[in-house]
Design a protein around this motif. Structure first.
Motif, PDB file in Angstrom:
ATOM      1  N   ASP A 193      -4.184  -4.100 -10.174  1.00 19.62           N
ATOM      2  CA  ASP A 193      -4.178  -4.961 -11.376  1.00 19.62           C
ATOM      3  C   ASP A 193      -5.754  -4.349 -12.057  1.00 19.62           C
ATOM      4  OD1 ASP A 193      -4.162  -6.037 -13.664  1.00 19.62           O
ATOM      5  OD2 ASP A 193      -2.415  -7.562 -13.419  1.00 19.62           O
ATOM      6  N   ILE A 194      -5.837  -3.705 -12.882  1.00 22.13           N
ATOM      7  CA  ILE A 194      -6.885  -3.012 -13.543  1.00 22.13           C
ATOM      8  C   ILE A 194      -6.957  -3.902 -15.061  1.00 22.13           C
ATOM      9  CG2 ILE A 194      -7.361  -0.677 -12.594  1.00 22.13           C
ATOM     10  CD1 ILE A 194      -6.283   0.922 -15.045  1.00 22.13           C
ATOM     11  N   SER A 195      -6.352  -4.398 -15.633  1.00 24.69           N
ATOM     12  CA  SER A 195      -6.665  -5.236 -17.162  1.00 24.69           C
ATOM     13  C   SER A 195      -7.349  -5.904 -17.112  1.00 24.69           C
ATOM     14  CB  SER A 195      -5.663  -6.380 -16.757  1.00 24.69           C
ATOM     15  OG  SER A 195      -4.844  -7.102 -16.161  1.00 24.69           O
ATOM     16  N   ASN A 196      -8.387  -6.135 -16.415  1.00 23.52           N
ATOM     17  CA  ASN A 196      -9.888  -6.604 -16.187  1.00 23.52           C
ATOM     18  C   ASN A 196     -10.336  -5.496 -15.276  1.00 23.52           C
ATOM     19  OD1 ASN A 196     -12.314  -8.092 -16.897  1.00 23.52           O
ATOM     20  ND2 ASN A 196     -11.724  -9.901 -15.727  1.00 23.52           N
ATOM     21  N   PRO A 197     -11.007  -5.253 -16.170  1.00 22.70           N
ATOM     22  CA  PRO A 197     -11.278  -4.006 -15.530  1.00 22.70           C
ATOM     23  C   PRO A 197     -13.118  -4.485 -14.677  1.00 22.70           C
ATOM     24  CG  PRO A 197     -10.724  -3.065 -17.874  1.00 22.70           C
ATOM     25  CD  PRO A 197     -10.920  -3.990 -17.561  1.00 22.70           C
ATOM     26  N   LYS A 198     -13.647  -5.524 -14.985  1.00 18.71           N
ATOM     27  CA  LYS A 198     -14.765  -5.873 -14.574  1.00 18.71           C
ATOM     28  C   LYS A 198     -14.145  -6.610 -12.967  1.00 18.71           C
ATOM     29  CE  LYS A 198     -17.603  -7.178 -18.197  1.00 18.71           C
ATOM     30  NZ  LYS A 198     -18.384  -7.976 -18.886  1.00 18.71           N
ATOM     31  N   SER A 199     -13.030  -7.249 -12.994  1.00 25.69           N
ATOM     32  CA  SER A 199     -12.322  -7.342 -11.381  1.00 25.69           C
ATOM     33  C   SER A 199     -11.412  -7.282 -11.398  1.00 25.69           C
ATOM     34  CB  SER A 199     -12.163  -9.345 -11.862  1.00 25.69           C
ATOM     35  OG  SER A 199     -11.859 -10.195 -10.642  1.00 25.69           O
ATOM     36  N   PRO A 200     -10.362  -5.919 -10.783  1.00 27.47           N
ATOM     37  CA  PRO A 200      -9.482  -4.826 -10.662  1.00 27.47           C
ATOM     38  C   PRO A 200      -8.984  -6.451  -9.308  1.00 27.47           C
ATOM     39  CG  PRO A 200     -11.380  -3.848 -10.798  1.00 27.47           C
ATOM     40  CD  PRO A 200     -11.485  -4.688 -10.605  1.00 27.47           C
ATOM     41  N   LYS A 201      -7.852  -6.793  -9.244  1.00 27.15           N
ATOM     42  CA  LYS A 201      -7.146  -7.519  -8.291  1.00 27.15           C
ATOM     43  C   LYS A 201      -5.948  -6.430  -7.888  1.00 27.15           C
ATOM     44  CE  LYS A 201      -9.077 -11.197 -10.204  1.00 27.15           C
ATOM     45  NZ  LYS A 201      -9.808 -11.616  -9.426  1.00 27.15           N
ATOM     46  N   THR A 202      -6.351  -6.449  -6.508  1.00 25.33           N
ATOM     47  CA  THR A 202      -5.051  -5.205  -5.009  1.00 25.33           C
ATOM     48  C   THR A 202      -3.789  -6.442  -5.654  1.00 25.33           C
ATOM     49  OG1 THR A 202      -6.849  -4.844  -4.334  1.00 25.33           O
ATOM     50  CG2 THR A 202      -3.928  -5.119  -2.952  1.00 25.33           C
ATOM     51  N   VAL A 203      -2.726  -5.855  -5.817  1.00 25.26           N
ATOM     52  CA  VAL A 203      -1.722  -5.655  -6.187  1.00 25.26           C
ATOM     53  C   VAL A 203      -0.749  -5.823  -5.433  1.00 25.26           C
ATOM     54  CG1 VAL A 203       1.160  -5.240  -7.946  1.00 25.26           C
ATOM     55  CG2 VAL A 203      -1.547  -5.988  -8.546  1.00 25.26           C
ATOM     56  N   ALA A 204      -0.836  -4.853  -3.944  1.00 28.49           N
ATOM     57  CA  ALA A 204      -0.397  -4.409  -3.272  1.00 28.49           C
ATOM     58  C   ALA A 204      -0.637  -2.862  -2.491  1.00 28.49           C
ATOM     59  CB  ALA A 204       1.176  -3.159  -3.379  1.00 28.49           C
ATOM     60  N   GLN A 205      -0.863  -3.060  -0.985  1.00 25.61           N
ATOM     61  CA  GLN A 205      -1.157  -1.937  -0.262  1.00 25.61           C
ATOM     62  C   GLN A 205       0.130  -1.756   0.762  1.00 25.61           C
ATOM     63  OE1 GLN A 205      -5.749  -2.236   1.349  1.00 25.61           O
ATOM     64  NE2 GLN A 205      -4.866  -4.406   1.282  1.00 25.61           N
ATOM     65  N   VAL A 206       0.595  -0.385   1.059  1.00 19.08           N
ATOM     66  CA  VAL A 206       1.430  -0.072   1.612  1.00 19.08           C
ATOM     67  C   VAL A 206       0.400   1.418   2.805  1.00 19.08           C
ATOM     68  CG1 VAL A 206       3.292   2.088   1.839  1.00 19.08           C
ATOM     69  CG2 VAL A 206       2.694   0.025  -0.682  1.00 19.08           C
ATOM     70  N   LEU A 207       1.490   0.736   3.741  1.00 18.73           N
ATOM     71  CA  LEU A 207       1.099   1.455   5.073  1.00 18.73           C
ATOM     72  C   LEU A 207       1.690   2.248   4.793  1.00 18.73           C
ATOM     73  CD1 LEU A 207      -0.951   2.006   7.427  1.00 18.73           C
ATOM     74  CD2 LEU A 207       0.398   0.771   8.983  1.00 18.73           C
ATOM     75  N   CYS A 208       1.139   3.538   4.745  1.00 12.23           N
ATOM     76  CA  CYS A 208       2.412   4.999   5.505  1.00 12.23           C
ATOM     77  C   CYS A 208       1.076   6.698   5.351  1.00 12.23           C
ATOM     78  CB  CYS A 208       2.938   5.365   4.047  1.00 12.23           C
ATOM     79  SG  CYS A 208       4.339   6.246   4.019  1.00 12.23           S
ATOM     80  N   PRO A 209       0.955   6.689   7.363  1.00 12.50           N
ATOM     81  CA  PRO A 209       0.253   7.550   7.052  1.00 12.50           C
ATOM     82  C   PRO A 209       0.891   8.510   7.003  1.00 12.50           C
ATOM     83  CG  PRO A 209       0.094   5.761   9.079  1.00 12.50           C
ATOM     84  CD  PRO A 209       1.494   5.317   8.310  1.00 12.50           C
ATOM     85  N   GLY A 210      -0.554   9.677   6.507  1.00  8.88           N
ATOM     86  CA  GLY A 210       0.005  11.116   6.352  1.00  8.88           C
ATOM     87  C   GLY A 210      -1.194  12.076   5.821  1.00  8.88           C
ATOM     88  N   SER A 211      -2.186  12.649   5.855  1.00  7.44           N
ATOM     89  CA  SER A 211      -3.142  12.931   5.430  1.00  7.44           C
ATOM     90  C   SER A 211      -2.168  13.991   4.212  1.00  7.44           C
ATOM     91  CB  SER A 211      -4.386  13.765   5.726  1.00  7.44           C
ATOM     92  OG  SER A 211      -3.788  14.714   6.051  1.00  7.44           O
ATOM     93  N   GLN A 212      -2.582  14.286   2.819  1.00 10.32           N
ATOM     94  CA  GLN A 212      -3.773  13.919   1.918  1.00 10.32           C
ATOM     95  C   GLN A 212      -3.506  12.686   1.089  1.00 10.32           C
ATOM     96  OE1 GLN A 212      -7.341  16.845   0.834  1.00 10.32           O
ATOM     97  NE2 GLN A 212      -5.429  16.554  -0.801  1.00 10.32           N
ATOM     98  N   ASN A 213      -2.512  12.138   1.783  1.00  7.16           N
ATOM     99  CA  ASN A 213      -1.538  11.046   0.288  1.00  7.16           C
ATOM    100  C   ASN A 213      -2.152  10.996  -0.568  1.00  7.16           C
ATOM    101  OD1 ASN A 213      -0.060  10.096   1.695  1.00  7.16           O
ATOM    102  ND2 ASN A 213      -1.185   8.639   3.589  1.00  7.16           N
ATOM    103  N   ASP A 214      -2.020  11.735  -1.322  1.00  9.91           N
ATOM    104  CA  ASP A 214      -2.246  12.353  -2.740  1.00  9.91           C
ATOM    105  C   ASP A 214      -1.090  11.779  -3.142  1.00  9.91           C
ATOM    106  OD1 ASP A 214      -3.198  14.100  -5.528  1.00  9.91           O
ATOM    107  OD2 ASP A 214      -1.981  15.775  -4.816  1.00  9.91           O
ATOM    108  N   VAL A 215      -1.618  10.978  -4.290  1.00 10.06           N
ATOM    109  CA  VAL A 215      -0.583  10.099  -5.433  1.00 10.06           C
ATOM    110  C   VAL A 215       0.155  10.784  -6.553  1.00 10.06           C
ATOM    111  CG1 VAL A 215      -2.398   8.614  -5.867  1.00 10.06           C
ATOM    112  CG2 VAL A 215      -0.190   7.975  -5.676  1.00 10.06           C
ATOM    113  N   SER A 216       1.084  10.123  -7.377  1.00 13.79           N
ATOM    114  CA  SER A 216       1.407  10.408  -9.201  1.00 13.79           C
ATOM    115  C   SER A 216       2.440   9.191  -9.116  1.00 13.79           C
ATOM    116  CB  SER A 216       1.762  12.000  -8.810  1.00 13.79           C
ATOM    117  OG  SER A 216       0.311  12.337  -8.894  1.00 13.79           O
ATOM    118  N   VAL A 217       2.665   9.202 -10.382  1.00 13.94           N
ATOM    119  CA  VAL A 217       3.140   8.355 -10.857  1.00 13.94           C
ATOM    120  C   VAL A 217       4.309   8.819 -11.920  1.00 13.94           C
ATOM    121  CG1 VAL A 217       2.472   6.589  -9.736  1.00 13.94           C
ATOM    122  CG2 VAL A 217       1.649   6.616 -12.538  1.00 13.94           C
TER     123      VAL A 217
END
Length: 496
Positions: A115-139
């Protein structure tokens, strides 16, 4: 920032070559280096230095010619706001995507949502364990796409490594439902030939097309057979992503592409593409394809059509990525000399190799041509233990100027101006000193992108960085707001 930082960098630009030439020379070949693919599952580590070489590096740090180990230096117009170290996911950090108040950060072990709504203090919302390089990501909308480019035992997030020589092995695209950012759900997978090193989205109202880039076929790999001279095109229905399927494999290199060595010494043989950037508003795409650079039309997204193709068999070793300017009359291609596993930011390699190549697009329609104008490379030499090369970046949206922020691994984050295609110049930077003085180590920013007023960087080793850029040349970009950003799907920043 104090004036100390500026003084140190001036001395480093002028004096580092003499202080560290012996250190550099021992690690690099005299002739063009053979290009290799990205580091894959293993970071580049273990190349040791002698005690005398370490002493040279230590002296260069003492004299202010290079930053100290993990020391942060930056230009006056950049302010570091936050750094979020790695947490549950311990692999290499990779690419970034953005949507609303969220940033999505790839990692060889999965992906992390901030969550980057406050760029000075980003908060982790979720971490998903799913190994497999490179895990290039898009939404796109409620869907997240994840590339798997390592041979796995199956398509699950609990898979283990398995040789590509086994027919049952799996590589390709994974698709998640992110309608609940705190609880992403794995909903679909599509196996693709030679895996998915990177991917690019071409979004449409009811479906998303995914261009899958992969390379390096081998006759011993049942699912990655030569010739591998194209890309996989996947169609994903938004309302039923489980029906995602390959709809085409367009051949981009009917002649086989760049033959590489020995015909073109030091250049990668083209066996597919590394990365593709699309500009949907202009129906254009640019492909960075190992030994070749492409410009093609995507008017029909299932059937991309080549417009022009270029090679640089003198200075480019591995065509890695591409970025359009806003007017779509230029393309910046990057050269990943050494495959992202070598120290290439030094005088021995020089300013033209491991650099960006700036090309103008001239002509109209299917008669457009890519015309080379110049190279750009950071002129802040790095220690011989610092993996440094041109890597992922994005446009900074300012009307009338061509500005870009870019990652350079341990060369840090660079902001540069290529409004004049023939005379690019750096206007801001941020970097950390060497991770180590006794071994070559893969670290530094993998991606550095501008999104809604800030620069976000995913450091391979150090975590997620947020930087603030204050400069009259870039300040107009702060007024531009995007609802979503996948850098390889470049938006029209001024018409959305």
């Amino acid at each position: 920032m104090t004036s100390l930082h500026t003084t140190r960098v001036r001395r480093r630009r002028l004096g580092v070559a003499a202080a560290a030439a012996g250190l550099f020379a021992t690690l690099l070949m005299a002739g063009p280096a053979a290009a290799t693919p990205d580091p894959g599952d293993h970071p580049a580590t273990g190349t040791g230095l002698s005690a005398s070489q370490e002493a040279v590096a230590a002296a260069a740090i003492q004299d202010g010619e290079i930053p100290g180990v993990d020391e942060i230096v930056h230009s006056d117009n950049i302010t570091p706001l936050a750094n979020i170290p790695k947490d549950a996911l311990k692999g290499l950090n990779t690419d970034l995507a953005f949507q609303g108040k969220y940033a999505f950060a790839g990692n060889y072990d999965g992906f992390r949502i901030f969550d980057i709504s406050n760029p000075k203090s980003p908060k982790t919302v979720a971490q998903v364990l799913c190994p497999g390089s490179q895990n290039d990501v898009s939404v796109s909308g409620n869907l997240l796409f994840l590339s798997t480019d390592s041979s796995r035992s199956d398509n699950s997030c609990a898979s283990t490594t398995q040789p590509a020589t086994e027919k049952s092995s799996w590589e390709g695209m994974k698709i998640f439902d992110i309608s609940d950012k705190r609880n992403p759900k794995y909903v679909a997978a599509v196996e693709t030939a030679c895996g998915s090193h990177t991917h690019t989205l071409v979004p449409e109202r009811s479906s998303v097309y995914v261009y899958v880039s992969s390379y390096s076929p081998n006759e011993t790999f049942p699912d990655c057979q030569p010739p591998h001279d194209g890309i996989s095109v996947i169609k994903v229905p938004r309302k039923s992503p489980q029906k995602a399927a390959i709809v085409n494999f367009p051949v981009l290199f009917p002649d086989g592409g760049n033959p590489g060595a020995p015909t073109n010494r030091g250049v990668s043989k083209t066996t597919g593409c590394h990365d593709i950037t699309v500009l949907p508003s202009k129906d254009l795409a640019a492909g960075a394809c190992m030994g070749d650079g492409l410009l093609f039309s995507i008017k029909d997204p299932e059937n991309p059509k080549i417009i022009d193709r270029v090679q640089d068999n003198v200075n480019f070793a591995f065509w890695h990525s591409a970025t359009f300017n806003q007017k779509a009359d230029k393309v910046v291609f990057t050269d990943e000399l050494g495959g992202g596993g070598a120290a290439t930011c030094n005088e021995e390699i020089g300013p033209k190799r491991g650099a960006d190549g700036i090309y103008d697009i001239v002509g109209r329609g299917d008669h457009r041509k890519l015309v080379f104008r110049s190279y750009f490379k950071i002129d802040r030499p790095q220690a011989a233990t610092e993996v440094c090369v041109a890597h992922n970046g994005s446009i900074i949206p300012v009307k009338g100027r061509d500005l870009m922020v870019q990652a350079w691994y341990q060369g840090g984050v660079s902001v540069w101006d290529f409004t004049n295609s023939s005379a690019p110049k750096e206007i801001a930077y941020f970097e950390r000193g060497p991770v180590s003085l006794d071994a070559v180590t893969t670290a530094g920013p993998w991606s550095a992108y501008y999104y809604n007023g800030y620069i976000y960087s995913n450091d391979i080793a150090k975590g997620f960085d947020v930087l603030k850029l204050d400069d009259r040349r870039t300040d107009p970009a702060k007024r531009v707001r995007m609802p979503e950003l996948n850098v390889q799907t470049q938006p029209d920043y001024f018409d959305h």
